[in-house]
Design an enzyme around this catalytic site. Sequence first.
Site, short mmCIF file in Angstrom:
data_model
loop_
_atom_site.label_atom_id
_atom_site.label_comp_id
_atom_site.label_asym_id
_atom_site.label_seq_id
_atom_site.Cartn_x
_atom_site.Cartn_y
_atom_site.Cartn_z
N ASP A 186 -114.80 -35.70 82.22
CA ASP A 186 -114.36 -36.28 83.33
C ASP A 186 -112.80 -36.59 83.36
O ASP A 186 -112.42 -36.94 82.19
CB ASP A 186 -114.68 -37.80 83.68
N ASN A 201 -123.43 -41.64 91.86
CA ASN A 201 -122.93 -42.26 93.15
C ASN A 201 -123.26 -41.56 94.53
O ASN A 201 -122.72 -40.21 94.46
CB ASN A 201 -121.42 -42.65 93.24
N GLN A 206 -118.95 -42.77 95.73
CA GLN A 206 -118.76 -41.21 95.39
C GLN A 206 -117.43 -41.04 95.97
O GLN A 206 -117.25 -41.38 97.19
CB GLN A 206 -119.94 -40.82 96.27
N SER A 207 -116.90 -40.06 95.33
CA SER A 207 -115.28 -39.49 95.59
C SER A 207 -115.23 -38.06 95.72
O SER A 207 -114.71 -37.81 96.73
CB SER A 207 -114.34 -40.22 94.92
N VAL A 208 -116.15 -37.32 95.14
CA VAL A 208 -116.38 -36.12 95.31
C VAL A 208 -117.59 -35.67 95.86
O VAL A 208 -118.60 -35.94 95.19
CB VAL A 208 -115.80 -35.31 93.80
N HIS A 262 -123.16 -34.69 91.49
CA HIS A 262 -122.99 -34.54 89.80
C HIS A 262 -123.44 -35.85 89.28
O HIS A 262 -123.41 -36.79 89.85
CB HIS A 262 -121.22 -34.73 89.70
N HIS A 318 -122.96 -38.22 86.44
CA HIS A 318 -122.02 -39.03 85.17
C HIS A 318 -122.88 -39.42 84.11
O HIS A 318 -123.80 -39.91 84.06
CB HIS A 318 -121.36 -40.40 85.58
P1 DGP Z 1 -117.57 -40.07 91.64
O1 DGP Z 1 -116.61 -41.03 92.34
O2 DGP Z 1 -118.92 -40.28 91.43
O3 DGP Z 1 -117.74 -39.03 93.06
O4 DGP Z 1 -117.17 -39.14 90.70
C1 DGP Z 1 -116.00 -38.31 90.57
C2 DGP Z 1 -115.51 -38.25 89.23
O5 DGP Z 1 -114.59 -37.13 89.38
C3 DGP Z 1 -114.65 -39.30 88.98
O6 DGP Z 1 -114.95 -39.92 87.73
C4 DGP Z 1 -113.18 -38.65 88.58
C5 DGP Z 1 -113.56 -37.35 88.27
N1 DGP Z 1 -112.50 -36.22 88.81
C6 DGP Z 1 -112.00 -36.31 89.83
N2 DGP Z 1 -111.05 -35.32 90.07
C7 DGP Z 1 -111.32 -34.52 88.85
C8 DGP Z 1 -111.20 -33.20 88.34
O7 DGP Z 1 -109.96 -32.58 89.08
N3 DGP Z 1 -111.38 -32.63 87.17
C9 DGP Z 1 -112.42 -33.41 86.68
N4 DGP Z 1 -112.88 -32.92 85.35
N5 DGP Z 1 -112.94 -34.87 86.97
C10 DGP Z 1 -112.35 -35.29 88.01
#
Ligand code: DGP
Length: 113
Positions: free
Chosen positions: A30, A86, A93-95, A99, A101
Amino acid sequence: MSETIFGKIVAGELPADSVYEDELCMAIRDKFPTAPHHYLVIPKKPIPKLCDAGPEDQALLGHLMLVANQVAAQQGIGEAFRLVVNNGADAGQSVFHLHVHVIGGRSLSWPPG
Ligand code: DGP
């Protein structure tokens, strides 16, 4: 092709610090870790959220859990770690590419916020 960051990472269009990869998924560090160990297990299939998965994804979802186990073992987390999915913006959830964690390496409190 998925438009999300993770879609681009699994397609090889963006770099990531990969710790595991197979034909179905990859695991990366992450970028904004919340613990000494923080990995993301990402299916190559672009499922936006867990609630978008269907019966056809049963084996894939099980695979993600087993890969999370494997990553935890390979990275030396030990047997105390937490898996988080999430689902939806209000759940954090942001992406919007499913996924899991894998978080560990410190004492984790409960309940989460
Ligand atoms: P969520 O909030 O559950 O959607 O988790 C998204 C996670 O992704 C958060 O812990 C930060 C991580 N993240 C965001 N952008 C990037 C990226 O460009 N590369 C990596 N490796 N992680 C990222």
